[in-house]
Design a protein around this motif. Structure first.
Motif, short mmCIF file in Angstrom:
data_model
loop_
_atom_site.label_atom_id
_atom_site.label_comp_id
_atom_site.label_asym_id
_atom_site.label_seq_id
_atom_site.Cartn_x
_atom_site.Cartn_y
_atom_site.Cartn_z
N ILE A 1 -8.71 23.21 82.53
CA ILE A 1 -7.84 24.25 81.97
C ILE A 1 -6.98 23.74 80.83
O ILE A 1 -7.04 24.25 79.70
CB ILE A 1 -6.95 24.85 83.08
N PHE A 2 -6.16 22.72 81.08
CA PHE A 2 -5.21 22.31 80.04
C PHE A 2 -5.90 21.73 78.82
O PHE A 2 -5.46 21.95 77.68
CB PHE A 2 -4.17 21.33 80.61
N LEU A 3 -7.02 21.03 79.02
CA LEU A 3 -7.72 20.44 77.89
C LEU A 3 -8.29 21.52 76.97
O LEU A 3 -8.14 21.46 75.74
CB LEU A 3 -8.87 19.55 78.38
N GLU A 4 -8.93 22.52 77.56
CA GLU A 4 -9.57 23.56 76.75
C GLU A 4 -8.54 24.47 76.09
O GLU A 4 -8.77 24.97 74.98
CB GLU A 4 -10.55 24.38 77.59
N ILE A 5 -7.41 24.69 76.75
CA ILE A 5 -6.35 25.48 76.12
C ILE A 5 -5.82 24.76 74.89
O ILE A 5 -5.65 25.35 73.82
CB ILE A 5 -5.22 25.76 77.13
N ILE A 6 -5.55 23.47 75.04
CA ILE A 6 -5.02 22.70 73.91
C ILE A 6 -6.05 22.62 72.78
O ILE A 6 -5.70 22.74 71.59
CB ILE A 6 -4.60 21.29 74.37
N ARG A 7 -7.32 22.46 73.12
CA ARG A 7 -8.36 22.41 72.08
C ARG A 7 -8.46 23.75 71.35
O ARG A 7 -8.68 23.79 70.14
CB ARG A 7 -9.70 22.02 72.71
N GLU A 8 -8.28 24.85 72.08
CA GLU A 8 -8.28 26.16 71.43
C GLU A 8 -7.08 26.29 70.50
O GLU A 8 -7.18 26.86 69.40
CB GLU A 8 -8.26 27.26 72.49
N VAL A 9 -5.93 25.76 70.92
CA VAL A 9 -4.74 25.76 70.06
C VAL A 9 -5.03 24.99 68.78
O VAL A 9 -4.69 25.43 67.67
CB VAL A 9 -3.53 25.14 70.80
N LEU A 10 -5.67 23.84 68.90
CA LEU A 10 -5.98 23.01 67.73
C LEU A 10 -7.01 23.68 66.82
O LEU A 10 -6.87 23.65 65.59
CB LEU A 10 -6.51 21.65 68.18
N ARG A 11 -8.02 24.31 67.43
CA ARG A 11 -9.10 24.94 66.63
C ARG A 11 -8.57 26.09 65.79
O ARG A 11 -8.90 26.21 64.61
CB ARG A 11 -10.21 25.45 67.55
N ASN A 12 -7.75 26.92 66.40
CA ASN A 12 -7.33 28.14 65.73
C ASN A 12 -5.84 28.18 65.38
O ASN A 12 -5.30 29.23 65.04
CB ASN A 12 -7.70 29.36 66.59
N LYS A 13 -5.19 27.02 65.50
CA LYS A 13 -3.80 26.87 65.05
C LYS A 13 -2.86 27.93 65.64
O LYS A 13 -2.11 28.59 64.93
CB LYS A 13 -3.75 26.89 63.52
N HIS A 14 -2.93 28.09 66.96
CA HIS A 14 -2.03 29.02 67.64
C HIS A 14 -0.60 28.46 67.59
O HIS A 14 -0.39 27.25 67.65
CB HIS A 14 -2.46 29.22 69.09
N ASP A 15 0.37 29.36 67.50
CA ASP A 15 1.78 28.98 67.40
C ASP A 15 2.50 29.03 68.74
O ASP A 15 3.61 28.51 68.88
CB ASP A 15 2.51 29.91 66.43
N LEU A 16 1.89 29.67 69.73
CA LEU A 16 2.54 29.83 71.02
C LEU A 16 1.49 30.06 72.10
O LEU A 16 0.55 30.83 71.89
CB LEU A 16 3.51 31.01 71.00
N VAL A 17 1.66 29.40 73.24
CA VAL A 17 0.83 29.65 74.42
C VAL A 17 1.69 30.35 75.47
O VAL A 17 2.79 29.88 75.79
CB VAL A 17 0.26 28.34 74.99
N VAL A 18 1.19 31.46 75.98
CA VAL A 18 1.86 32.18 77.07
C VAL A 18 0.94 32.13 78.28
O VAL A 18 -0.24 32.49 78.19
CB VAL A 18 2.14 33.65 76.69
N LYS A 19 1.47 31.68 79.38
CA LYS A 19 0.64 31.51 80.58
C LYS A 19 1.46 31.80 81.82
O LYS A 19 2.64 31.48 81.89
CB LYS A 19 0.09 30.08 80.65
N MET A 20 0.81 32.42 82.79
CA MET A 20 1.45 32.63 84.09
C MET A 20 1.56 31.28 84.79
O MET A 20 0.64 30.46 84.72
CB MET A 20 0.58 33.57 84.93
N THR A 21 2.67 31.02 85.44
CA THR A 21 2.73 29.80 86.24
C THR A 21 1.76 29.93 87.40
O THR A 21 1.57 31.01 87.94
CB THR A 21 4.14 29.58 86.82
N ASP A 22 1.12 28.81 87.74
CA ASP A 22 0.31 28.82 88.94
C ASP A 22 1.25 28.94 90.12
O ASP A 22 2.39 28.46 90.08
CB ASP A 22 -0.53 27.55 89.04
N THR A 23 0.78 29.55 91.19
CA THR A 23 1.66 29.85 92.32
C THR A 23 2.35 28.59 92.83
O THR A 23 1.84 27.49 92.74
CB THR A 23 0.86 30.50 93.46
N THR A 24 3.54 28.76 93.37
CA THR A 24 4.31 27.64 93.90
C THR A 24 3.47 26.84 94.89
O THR A 24 2.87 27.41 95.80
CB THR A 24 5.59 28.15 94.59
N ASP A 25 3.44 25.52 94.70
CA ASP A 25 2.58 24.70 95.56
C ASP A 25 3.29 24.34 96.86
O ASP A 25 4.41 24.73 97.12
CB ASP A 25 2.12 23.44 94.82
N TRP A 26 2.59 23.57 97.70
CA TRP A 26 3.12 23.26 99.03
C TRP A 26 4.35 22.36 98.97
O TRP A 26 5.07 22.24 99.96
CB TRP A 26 2.03 22.62 99.89
#
Length: 329
Positions: free
Chosen positions: A94-119
């Motif tokens: 997940i994090f690698l491909e999101i960052i690579r997409e940011v680099l490819r298309n020069k996104h200025d902001l990433v908005v993401k839902m937090t993953d649910t609270t862990d144990w």
């Protein structure tokens, strides 16, 4: 928000991603930005290799791709009346491909839902933390029950000057970006701005508890030292606010009337406590450690704060931050 032209929103069809998608759409509307909505799926290449029938493998891959496309299309369809939306399916970590997409298309902001609270009771997952550490653009992690508008915004700045001249310039620039972002959001959402800086008098506890080693230091001198440190931090905060007033105009700052919180103690403890007391909807903070030190992606204080807050966070890095993630050649 200043300079936001391309927004990337990450969704998961298995969760209620409404707050993150709504936030991304609102930001795109308010800033006349382009919006790309991406769904992350696990890589199927390894599993499909187990199928000996190549035709069946290709058919399954096509069916799955179509299924995911239908999922993301149904999620964004209600928002297409408001703005144009590009959709994308990405496979892999997940994090690698999101960052690579940011680099490819020069996104200025990433908005993401937090993953649910862990144990362990932490709001942010491993992928969330990787994004906060390594994504080159700001990352807005939206809490599942986040309100549509941010009524109480807490901007955490660091006006300490206990660092080198070059690092001080980086810190000052980051403080300005944090406040500019916070002010922009407060104005657009008619919210209330709180600004916090946590300070400490280095060596105070040691001197007070080991006075036998510091016989020349009287209680009055220790108190005076602590008061002088406080005055210096207040002066630094006043300089930062004066710079923002010069940049944005006195009328804007008079309208905002930000509430300042100059707190003595440890930032990793006091910032989460204050955010809970204020019932903050959003914390805006910097997440990069000292510059010029290889491997230091995010400071220990920032990590500790993020592990103890329970609200949405917008993480900002200084200009020139270089992500360790690279595009595949």
């Amino acid at each position: 928000m200043k300079g936001i032209e391309r927004i990337l929103c990450v969704i998961d069809s298995e969760k209620n991603c409404g707050p993150a998608l709504e936030r991304a759409v609102m930001l795109a509307e308010n800033n006349q930005s382009s919006l790309t909505v991406v769904k992350m799926v696990e890589s199927l290449a390894g599993a499909l290799k187990l199928l000996k029938n190549k035709a069946a493998s290709a058919d399954l891959q096509t069916r799955l791709a179509h299924y995911y496309e239908q999922q993301i299309a149904s999620l964004v369809e209600p928002y297409r009346k408001r703005i144009p939306i590009r959709t994308l399916i990405l496979e892999g970590i997940i994090f690698l491909e999101i960052i690579r997409e940011v680099l490819r298309n020069k996104h200025d902001l990433v908005v993401k839902m937090t993953d649910t609270t862990d144990w362990l009771g932490q709001l942010f997952s491993s992928d969330d933390m990787h994004l906060l550490r390594k994504c080159p653009c700001p990352v807005w992690l939206v809490k599942p029950n986040a309100p549509k508008t941010c009524r109480r915004i807490l901007a955490a700045v660091d006006v300490s000057n206990d660092c080198s001249a070059s690092e001080l310039m980086t810190r000052q620039e980051l403080n300005q970006r944090i406040l500019e972002t916070a002010i922009s959001l407060v104005l657009s959402e008619f919210g209330r701005l709180h600004i916090v800086h946590v300070w400490d008098a280095i060596g105070e506890n040691l001197i007070r508890t080991r006075r036998a080693l510091f016989m020349d230091a009287t209680y009055d001198e220790i108190t005076q030292y602590v008061e002088q440190v406080k005055i210096q931090h207040q002066k630094n905060m006043n300089i930062l606010l004066h710079e923002m007033t010069e940049k944005l105009g006195k009328s804007t700052m008079d309208y905002l009337r930000p509430q300042l919180h100059l707190i003595k103690g440890s930032a990793r403890k006091e910032v989460p406590i204050l955010s809970k007391q204020l019932e903050a909807d959003l914390i805006i903070m910097g997440t990069v450690a000292r510059t010029g030190i290889p491997g230091f992606i995010m400071g220990n204080t920032a990590e500790a704060i993020l592990n103890h807050i329970n609200c949405s966070v917008l993480a900002i890095k200084p200009t020139g931050f270089d992500t360790p993630v690279k595009l595949e050649s």
